[in-house]
Design a protein around this motif. Structure first.
Motif, PDB file in Angstrom:
ATOM      1  N   ILE A 221       0.841  -1.194   0.000  1.00  0.00           N
ATOM      2  CA  ILE A 221       0.000   0.000   0.000  1.00  0.00           C
ATOM      3  C   ILE A 221       0.880   1.250   0.000  1.00  0.00           C
ATOM      4  N   GLU A 222       1.901   1.244   0.833  1.00  0.00           N
ATOM      5  CA  GLU A 222       2.788   2.398   0.937  1.00  0.00           C
ATOM      6  C   GLU A 222       3.512   2.692  -0.379  1.00  0.00           C
ATOM      7  N   LYS A 223       3.935   1.653  -1.066  1.00  0.00           N
ATOM      8  CA  LYS A 223       4.733   1.810  -2.291  1.00  0.00           C
ATOM      9  C   LYS A 223       3.898   1.670  -3.568  1.00  0.00           C
ATOM     10  N   ASN A 224       2.589   1.656  -3.450  1.00  0.00           N
ATOM     11  CA  ASN A 224       1.719   1.408  -4.603  1.00  0.00           C
ATOM     12  C   ASN A 224       2.022   2.318  -5.789  1.00  0.00           C
ATOM     13  N   PHE A 225       2.154   3.610  -5.561  1.00  0.00           N
ATOM     14  CA  PHE A 225       2.421   4.547  -6.655  1.00  0.00           C
ATOM     15  C   PHE A 225       3.757   4.225  -7.328  1.00  0.00           C
ATOM     16  N   ASP A 226       4.796   3.986  -6.530  1.00  0.00           N
ATOM     17  CA  ASP A 226       6.110   3.648  -7.082  1.00  0.00           C
ATOM     18  C   ASP A 226       6.058   2.351  -7.890  1.00  0.00           C
ATOM     19  N   ILE A 227       5.360   1.371  -7.363  1.00  0.00           N
ATOM     20  CA  ILE A 227       5.242   0.079  -8.045  1.00  0.00           C
ATOM     21  C   ILE A 227       4.516   0.243  -9.380  1.00  0.00           C
ATOM     22  N   GLU A 228       3.423   0.983  -9.373  1.00  0.00           N
ATOM     23  CA  GLU A 228       2.688   1.221 -10.625  1.00  0.00           C
ATOM     24  C   GLU A 228       3.558   1.947 -11.650  1.00  0.00           C
ATOM     25  N   SER A 229       4.346   2.899 -11.198  1.00  0.00           N
ATOM     26  CA  SER A 229       5.232   3.634 -12.110  1.00  0.00           C
ATOM     27  C   SER A 229       6.258   2.710 -12.742  1.00  0.00           C
ATOM     28  N   ILE A 230       6.802   1.799 -11.956  1.00  0.00           N
ATOM     29  CA  ILE A 230       7.779   0.840 -12.482  1.00  0.00           C
ATOM     30  C   ILE A 230       7.117  -0.083 -13.494  1.00  0.00           C
ATOM     31  N   ILE A 231       5.955  -0.604 -13.171  1.00  0.00           N
ATOM     32  CA  ILE A 231       5.254  -1.502 -14.104  1.00  0.00           C
ATOM     33  C   ILE A 231       4.962  -0.757 -15.407  1.00  0.00           C
ATOM     34  N   GLU A 232       4.444   0.455 -15.315  1.00  0.00           N
ATOM     35  CA  GLU A 232       4.127   1.243 -16.518  1.00  0.00           C
ATOM     36  C   GLU A 232       5.357   1.459 -17.393  1.00  0.00           C
ATOM     37  N   LYS A 233       6.487   1.671 -16.776  1.00  0.00           N
ATOM     38  CA  LYS A 233       7.732   1.928 -17.495  1.00  0.00           C
ATOM     39  C   LYS A 233       8.101   0.768 -18.433  1.00  0.00           C
ATOM     40  N   TYR A 234       7.715  -0.447 -18.075  1.00  0.00           N
ATOM     41  CA  TYR A 234       8.090  -1.633 -18.854  1.00  0.00           C
ATOM     42  C   TYR A 234       6.971  -2.199 -19.718  1.00  0.00           C
ATOM     43  N   LEU A 235       5.815  -1.592 -19.690  1.00  0.00           N
ATOM     44  CA  LEU A 235       4.710  -2.057 -20.527  1.00  0.00           C
ATOM     45  C   LEU A 235       4.937  -1.649 -21.977  1.00  0.00           C
ATOM     46  N   LYS A 236       4.686  -2.553 -22.880  1.00  0.00           N
ATOM     47  CA  LYS A 236       4.776  -2.274 -24.312  1.00  0.00           C
ATOM     48  C   LYS A 236       3.370  -2.366 -24.898  1.00  0.00           C
ATOM     49  N   ASP A 237       2.884  -1.265 -25.458  1.00  0.00           N
ATOM     50  CA  ASP A 237       1.553  -1.225 -26.074  1.00  0.00           C
ATOM     51  C   ASP A 237       0.437  -1.603 -25.102  1.00  0.00           C
ATOM     52  N   TYR A 238       0.631  -1.301 -23.844  1.00  0.00           N
ATOM     53  CA  TYR A 238      -0.356  -1.587 -22.794  1.00  0.00           C
ATOM     54  C   TYR A 238      -0.411  -0.408 -21.849  1.00  0.00           C
ATOM     55  N   THR A 239      -1.481  -0.335 -21.100  1.00  0.00           N
ATOM     56  CA  THR A 239      -1.576   0.601 -19.986  1.00  0.00           C
ATOM     57  C   THR A 239      -1.951  -0.201 -18.747  1.00  0.00           C
ATOM     58  N   LEU A 240      -1.773   0.388 -17.600  1.00  0.00           N
ATOM     59  CA  LEU A 240      -2.173  -0.303 -16.366  1.00  0.00           C
ATOM     60  C   LEU A 240      -3.651  -0.664 -16.389  1.00  0.00           C
ATOM     61  N   GLN A 241      -4.461   0.211 -16.970  1.00  0.00           N
ATOM     62  CA  GLN A 241      -5.901  -0.010 -17.000  1.00  0.00           C
ATOM     63  C   GLN A 241      -6.283  -1.217 -17.851  1.00  0.00           C
ATOM     64  N   ARG A 242      -5.430  -1.599 -18.800  1.00  0.00           N
ATOM     65  CA  ARG A 242      -5.721  -2.747 -19.660  1.00  0.00           C
ATOM     66  C   ARG A 242      -5.338  -4.087 -19.043  1.00  0.00           C
ATOM     67  N   ILE A 243      -4.530  -4.052 -18.027  1.00  0.00           N
ATOM     68  CA  ILE A 243      -4.073  -5.294 -17.389  1.00  0.00           C
ATOM     69  C   ILE A 243      -5.195  -5.839 -16.511  1.00  0.00           C
ATOM     70  N   PHE A 244      -5.451  -7.141 -16.615  1.00  0.00           N
ATOM     71  CA  PHE A 244      -6.424  -7.777 -15.729  1.00  0.00           C
ATOM     72  C   PHE A 244      -6.049  -7.474 -14.290  1.00  0.00           C
ATOM     73  N   LYS A 245      -7.033  -7.186 -13.466  1.00  0.00           N
ATOM     74  CA  LYS A 245      -6.765  -6.847 -12.073  1.00  0.00           C
ATOM     75  C   LYS A 245      -6.062  -7.986 -11.336  1.00  0.00           C
ATOM     76  N   VAL A 246      -6.364  -9.206 -11.694  1.00  0.00           N
ATOM     77  CA  VAL A 246      -5.665 -10.358 -11.109  1.00  0.00           C
ATOM     78  C   VAL A 246      -4.175 -10.257 -11.418  1.00  0.00           C
ATOM     79  N   ASP A 247      -3.854 -10.030 -12.689  1.00  0.00           N
ATOM     80  CA  ASP A 247      -2.452  -9.945 -13.097  1.00  0.00           C
ATOM     81  C   ASP A 247      -1.760  -8.746 -12.470  1.00  0.00           C
ATOM     82  N   LEU A 248      -2.463  -7.638 -12.368  1.00  0.00           N
ATOM     83  CA  LEU A 248      -1.877  -6.440 -11.782  1.00  0.00           C
ATOM     84  C   LEU A 248      -1.548  -6.660 -10.307  1.00  0.00           C
ATOM     85  N   ALA A 249      -2.432  -7.312  -9.594  1.00  0.00           N
ATOM     86  CA  ALA A 249      -2.165  -7.614  -8.180  1.00  0.00           C
ATOM     87  C   ALA A 249      -0.937  -8.511  -8.052  1.00  0.00           C
ATOM     88  N   ILE A 250      -0.824  -9.503  -8.913  1.00  0.00           N
ATOM     89  CA  ILE A 250       0.324 -10.410  -8.901  1.00  0.00           C
ATOM     90  C   ILE A 250       1.602  -9.644  -9.227  1.00  0.00           C
TER      91      ILE A 250
END
Length: 140
Positions: free
Chosen positions: A53-82
């Motif tokens: 919870i504390e690092k959620n914003f940082d974690i999302e920023s890192i994930i977004e940085k490595y997404l190719k042709d995707y956005t966080l909103q397009r990722i299944f919530k199950v996969d995003l949690a994992i």
């Protein structure tokens, strides 16, 4: 119970977080009251959830940085949690697990809870994050 099952509890808490977008103390309390968890595993679940919870914003920023042709909103919530759990453990946790183990645990969660194609997506994205973000100290 094992650390793997405690991590699965963290996954369930984070999956819920993806919908509520806020910490749920009631759910956390319910997991911590589970008689099957040892005190060490309860501490792991609480510490992991707090860190996620504390690092959620940082974690999302890192994930977004490595997404190719995707956005966080397009990722299944199950996969995003994992993904969030794995990124947290790779980059922010003091558990010192090898990244290969963390990625394998994430892939196993994806195989159990997500679609047939999700585990390869999770594996590939986490491998890219591991290669790009780690300085070699945790990468295994």
């Amino acid at each position: 119970m094992s650390r793997r099952l405690a991590r699965e509890d963290c996954f369930k808490l984070m999956f819920e977080f993806e919908f509520l977008k806020e910490r749920n103390e009631l759910s956390l309390f319910a997991y911590l009251e589970d008689e099957n968890l040892t005190d060490e595993e309860k501490e792991f679940v609480k510490k992991e959830y707090d860190g996620l919870i504390e690092k959620n914003f940082d974690i999302e920023s890192i994930i977004e940085k490595y997404l190719k042709d995707y956005t966080l909103q397009r990722i299944f919530k199950v996969d995003l949690a994992i993904l969030k759990i794995a990124v947290y453990e790779m980059l922010f946790s003091d558990e010192n697990l090898p990244c290969g183990v963390i990625i394998n645990e994430a892939v196993e969660l994806a195989k159990k809870y997500s679609t047939d194609k999700s585990y390869s997506f999770v594996n590939g994205l986490l491998a890219s994050i591991n290669k790009g973000e780690n300085d070699g100290t945790k990468a295994n």
